[in-house]
Design a protein around this motif. Sequence first.
Motif, PDB file in Angstrom:
ATOM      1  N   VAL A  43       0.857  -1.192   0.000  1.00  0.00           N
ATOM      2  CA  VAL A  43       0.000   0.000   0.000  1.00  0.00           C
ATOM      3  C   VAL A  43       0.891   1.238   0.000  1.00  0.00           C
ATOM      4  O   VAL A  43       1.419   1.644   1.047  1.00  0.00           O
ATOM      5  CB  VAL A  43      -0.938   0.038   1.213  1.00  0.00           C
ATOM      6  CG1 VAL A  43      -1.930   1.194   1.083  1.00  0.00           C
ATOM      7  CG2 VAL A  43      -1.667  -1.291   1.391  1.00  0.00           C
ATOM      8  N   ALA A  44       1.066   1.844  -1.151  1.00  0.00           N
ATOM      9  CA  ALA A  44       1.872   3.062  -1.234  1.00  0.00           C
ATOM     10  C   ALA A  44       1.212   4.175  -0.432  1.00  0.00           C
ATOM     11  O   ALA A  44      -0.003   4.386  -0.527  1.00  0.00           O
ATOM     12  CB  ALA A  44       2.030   3.488  -2.691  1.00  0.00           C
ATOM     13  N   THR A  53      -7.809   2.043   5.060  1.00  0.00           N
ATOM     14  CA  THR A  53      -8.861   1.636   4.133  1.00  0.00           C
ATOM     15  C   THR A  53      -8.274   1.713   2.733  1.00  0.00           C
ATOM     16  O   THR A  53      -7.760   2.755   2.315  1.00  0.00           O
ATOM     17  CB  THR A  53     -10.080   2.561   4.239  1.00  0.00           C
ATOM     18  OG1 THR A  53     -10.601   2.483   5.575  1.00  0.00           O
ATOM     19  CG2 THR A  53     -11.167   2.147   3.249  1.00  0.00           C
ATOM     20  N   VAL A  54      -8.331   0.595   2.008  1.00  0.00           N
ATOM     21  CA  VAL A  54      -7.655   0.503   0.713  1.00  0.00           C
ATOM     22  C   VAL A  54      -8.571  -0.145  -0.305  1.00  0.00           C
ATOM     23  O   VAL A  54      -9.636  -0.693   0.028  1.00  0.00           O
ATOM     24  CB  VAL A  54      -6.344  -0.316   0.822  1.00  0.00           C
ATOM     25  CG1 VAL A  54      -5.445   0.226   1.911  1.00  0.00           C
ATOM     26  CG2 VAL A  54      -6.649  -1.804   1.075  1.00  0.00           C
ATOM     27  N   GLN A  55      -8.129  -0.107  -1.553  1.00  0.00           N
ATOM     28  CA  GLN A  55      -8.827  -0.780  -2.644  1.00  0.00           C
ATOM     29  C   GLN A  55      -7.782  -1.491  -3.490  1.00  0.00           C
ATOM     30  O   GLN A  55      -6.798  -0.878  -3.929  1.00  0.00           O
ATOM     31  CB  GLN A  55      -9.593   0.242  -3.483  1.00  0.00           C
ATOM     32  CG  GLN A  55     -10.800  -0.322  -4.196  1.00  0.00           C
ATOM     33  CD  GLN A  55     -11.732   0.790  -4.665  1.00  0.00           C
ATOM     34  OE1 GLN A  55     -11.318   1.929  -4.813  1.00  0.00           O
ATOM     35  NE2 GLN A  55     -12.981   0.467  -4.912  1.00  0.00           N
ATOM     36  N   LEU A  56      -7.949  -2.773  -3.691  1.00  0.00           N
ATOM     37  CA  LEU A  56      -6.986  -3.543  -4.472  1.00  0.00           C
ATOM     38  C   LEU A  56      -7.014  -3.102  -5.939  1.00  0.00           C
ATOM     39  O   LEU A  56      -8.076  -2.966  -6.539  1.00  0.00           O
ATOM     40  CB  LEU A  56      -7.283  -5.037  -4.381  1.00  0.00           C
ATOM     41  CG  LEU A  56      -7.234  -5.657  -2.972  1.00  0.00           C
ATOM     42  CD1 LEU A  56      -7.534  -7.153  -3.046  1.00  0.00           C
ATOM     43  CD2 LEU A  56      -5.895  -5.412  -2.301  1.00  0.00           C
ATOM     44  N   ALA A  64      -0.464  -8.601  -3.657  1.00  0.00           N
ATOM     45  CA  ALA A  64      -1.402  -7.666  -4.290  1.00  0.00           C
ATOM     46  C   ALA A  64      -0.925  -6.246  -4.031  1.00  0.00           C
ATOM     47  O   ALA A  64      -0.140  -5.989  -3.116  1.00  0.00           O
ATOM     48  CB  ALA A  64      -2.805  -7.873  -3.737  1.00  0.00           C
ATOM     49  N   LYS A  65      -1.411  -5.322  -4.853  1.00  0.00           N
ATOM     50  CA  LYS A  65      -1.139  -3.902  -4.652  1.00  0.00           C
ATOM     51  C   LYS A  65      -2.468  -3.188  -4.433  1.00  0.00           C
ATOM     52  O   LYS A  65      -3.483  -3.548  -5.043  1.00  0.00           O
ATOM     53  CB  LYS A  65      -0.407  -3.301  -5.850  1.00  0.00           C
ATOM     54  CG  LYS A  65       1.007  -3.821  -6.017  1.00  0.00           C
ATOM     55  CD  LYS A  65       1.709  -3.129  -7.187  1.00  0.00           C
ATOM     56  CE  LYS A  65       3.133  -3.630  -7.332  1.00  0.00           C
ATOM     57  NZ  LYS A  65       3.845  -2.968  -8.453  1.00  0.00           N
ATOM     58  N   ALA A  66      -2.441  -2.204  -3.575  1.00  0.00           N
ATOM     59  CA  ALA A  66      -3.674  -1.474  -3.263  1.00  0.00           C
ATOM     60  C   ALA A  66      -3.406   0.019  -3.228  1.00  0.00           C
ATOM     61  O   ALA A  66      -2.291   0.463  -2.947  1.00  0.00           O
ATOM     62  CB  ALA A  66      -4.220  -1.929  -1.910  1.00  0.00           C
ATOM     63  N   LYS A  67      -4.447   0.792  -3.548  1.00  0.00           N
ATOM     64  CA  LYS A  67      -4.332   2.234  -3.403  1.00  0.00           C
ATOM     65  C   LYS A  67      -4.945   2.630  -2.068  1.00  0.00           C
ATOM     66  O   LYS A  67      -5.922   2.036  -1.590  1.00  0.00           O
ATOM     67  CB  LYS A  67      -5.008   2.963  -4.554  1.00  0.00           C
ATOM     68  CG  LYS A  67      -6.501   2.775  -4.662  1.00  0.00           C
ATOM     69  CD  LYS A  67      -7.008   3.470  -5.905  1.00  0.00           C
ATOM     70  CE  LYS A  67      -8.494   3.172  -6.132  1.00  0.00           C
ATOM     71  NZ  LYS A  67      -8.969   3.708  -7.415  1.00  0.00           N
ATOM     72  N   LEU A  68      -4.355   3.635  -1.475  1.00  0.00           N
ATOM     73  CA  LEU A  68      -4.772   4.090  -0.155  1.00  0.00           C
ATOM     74  C   LEU A  68      -5.975   5.025  -0.270  1.00  0.00           C
ATOM     75  O   LEU A  68      -5.939   5.997  -1.016  1.00  0.00           O
ATOM     76  CB  LEU A  68      -3.594   4.812   0.507  1.00  0.00           C
ATOM     77  CG  LEU A  68      -3.796   5.339   1.915  1.00  0.00           C
ATOM     78  CD1 LEU A  68      -4.114   4.205   2.879  1.00  0.00           C
ATOM     79  CD2 LEU A  68      -2.551   6.094   2.363  1.00  0.00           C
ATOM     80  N   ILE A  69      -7.029   4.712   0.464  1.00  0.00           N
ATOM     81  CA  ILE A  69      -8.227   5.545   0.478  1.00  0.00           C
ATOM     82  C   ILE A  69      -8.198   6.490   1.682  1.00  0.00           C
ATOM     83  O   ILE A  69      -8.371   7.705   1.545  1.00  0.00           O
ATOM     84  CB  ILE A  69      -9.504   4.695   0.529  1.00  0.00           C
ATOM     85  CG1 ILE A  69      -9.523   3.657  -0.607  1.00  0.00           C
ATOM     86  CG2 ILE A  69     -10.738   5.588   0.496  1.00  0.00           C
ATOM     87  CD1 ILE A  69      -9.546   4.270  -1.989  1.00  0.00           C
ATOM     88  N   SER A  70      -7.971   5.937   2.863  1.00  0.00           N
ATOM     89  CA  SER A  70      -7.950   6.766   4.070  1.00  0.00           C
ATOM     90  C   SER A  70      -7.213   6.041   5.184  1.00  0.00           C
ATOM     91  O   SER A  70      -6.982   4.830   5.125  1.00  0.00           O
ATOM     92  CB  SER A  70      -9.377   7.112   4.514  1.00  0.00           C
ATOM     93  OG  SER A  70     -10.083   5.921   4.874  1.00  0.00           O
ATOM     94  N   ILE A  71      -6.836   6.827   6.201  1.00  0.00           N
ATOM     95  CA  ILE A  71      -6.159   6.304   7.391  1.00  0.00           C
ATOM     96  C   ILE A  71      -6.983   6.684   8.618  1.00  0.00           C
ATOM     97  O   ILE A  71      -7.343   7.859   8.799  1.00  0.00           O
ATOM     98  CB  ILE A  71      -4.738   6.901   7.529  1.00  0.00           C
ATOM     99  CG1 ILE A  71      -3.839   6.437   6.375  1.00  0.00           C
ATOM    100  CG2 ILE A  71      -4.117   6.527   8.868  1.00  0.00           C
ATOM    101  CD1 ILE A  71      -3.491   4.973   6.396  1.00  0.00           C
ATOM    102  N   ALA A  72      -7.286   5.696   9.451  1.00  0.00           N
ATOM    103  CA  ALA A  72      -8.092   5.967  10.644  1.00  0.00           C
ATOM    104  C   ALA A  72      -7.233   6.436  11.811  1.00  0.00           C
ATOM    105  O   ALA A  72      -7.677   7.233  12.645  1.00  0.00           O
ATOM    106  CB  ALA A  72      -8.871   4.712  11.034  1.00  0.00           C
TER     107      ALA A  72
END
Length: 455
Positions: A43-44, A53-56, A64-72
């Motif tokens: 997760v970059a 919270t990420v999306q593959l 797998a690689k995922a994009k970062l949506i948010s950090i809690a």
Amino acid sequence: MAQFFKEKPNKSKQLSAKLTLDVTQLDHLGAGIAQHQGKVVFVAGALPGERATVQLVEQKKSYAKAKLISIANPAPSRVTPFCQHYSQCGGCDLQHMDTQAQREHKQTALVDLIAKLSSAEAVAENLVATPIVDDAWHYRRRARLATVFDKNTQRLQLGFRAASSNKIVEINQCPVLATSLSELFTPLAVNLNQLKAKASIGHVELTQADNGHFAVVRVTKNLPNSDIRWLTGFAEKHQLHLLLQDDTGQLTQLYPALATTEQAVTLPFYHLVSESVRCSFTPGNFVQVNGAINQAMVNQAIDWLDPQAGERILDLFCGVGNFSLPLAKKAAQVIGVEGVPEMVEQAKQNALDNHLDNVTFYHADLSADLSEQAWLGKIDKLLLDPARAGAYESLQWLQKMQPKKVVYVSCNPASLARDSSVLLANGYRIAQVGFVDMFPQTHHIEAMVLFELGK
């Protein structure tokens, strides 16, 4: 909650579900590492200790690689990126991490990678040198700005490439670039857009050298005289050495004007102060972008190699003589070998300019068969400063060279670790490992390792 990505609706593409993952560590490329359904997920932008919270976006058999949506729960090391272009520009990728945390991560990643990929035993703590660090901002003395001409708006855009894209991000300042160069961005863009032949402008290279500031403008066809006059006026106003570079690589100096057509263009140079060495270089050829770190790195290489009068020292991938010339100042017999012919010629000229007759430079493809090279033979010490691909092919000739010491300068820990296994298999041991903070705010890791031949 920190928000990083706003999802746009896309009815034609099936998006993966959002996941919440715990990030446990960083990989050597600066991406966060998490686990999901038995796979490693990279997760970059995520940091250790964060719940993300990420999306593959890419799935392979084992990762797998995922994009970062948010950090809690932002990590203590998370900071607000200083640069306003950070989210778009592809130049920096660790500004969201505190500088000291960046350095600690890079040193740990370097040591772990060498131990893992070289099949070496864990590097002892007493063999890890003090990191070479300096100012984490405004350290770059060189930048290449990309251009694109928009036919619809008739406007020339000037900036850096976006991350993983050919798109140009227009830049009006860069906090990792020397302030004096960063301040040129806006007036330079305005000036270039006044040209009649602005569609013929390629990249622009800016350099801060010890003999002034240089701007090299790449052109795809001859500019009209009115454009030449406009550019010359801009250079005079900003006191820039201004050169045009055509398709063949030929340089034409616009400002300051040359006395005669036979006079050579003015080249930028830098000093290595401790050894009173001056290194000139041609725009476009490689030099280290971080001048202060480069000086410290050269000093450490000399200290580790401890050159003695009469020793034969080989410097492979020598460039314009960044290490060769200071080593020769120590009265050793130095041989520099480089794969770019133009840099070899410049290194020879630099030796003449520095009045050094105990250093010889050669051109050779260092990934090819070297058995017939006149310079290949028994040496006392070896310095390696290869590109990212490493020096694996050159190290196949260790038995013929038999250096007592090897200093390996690397910009790629993976190839360094691979090449370390060759040295270890040939009877060398790791005597020192040093992290070099050449590129703060990015994931890139520069390193130096000293190998000594076992008794």
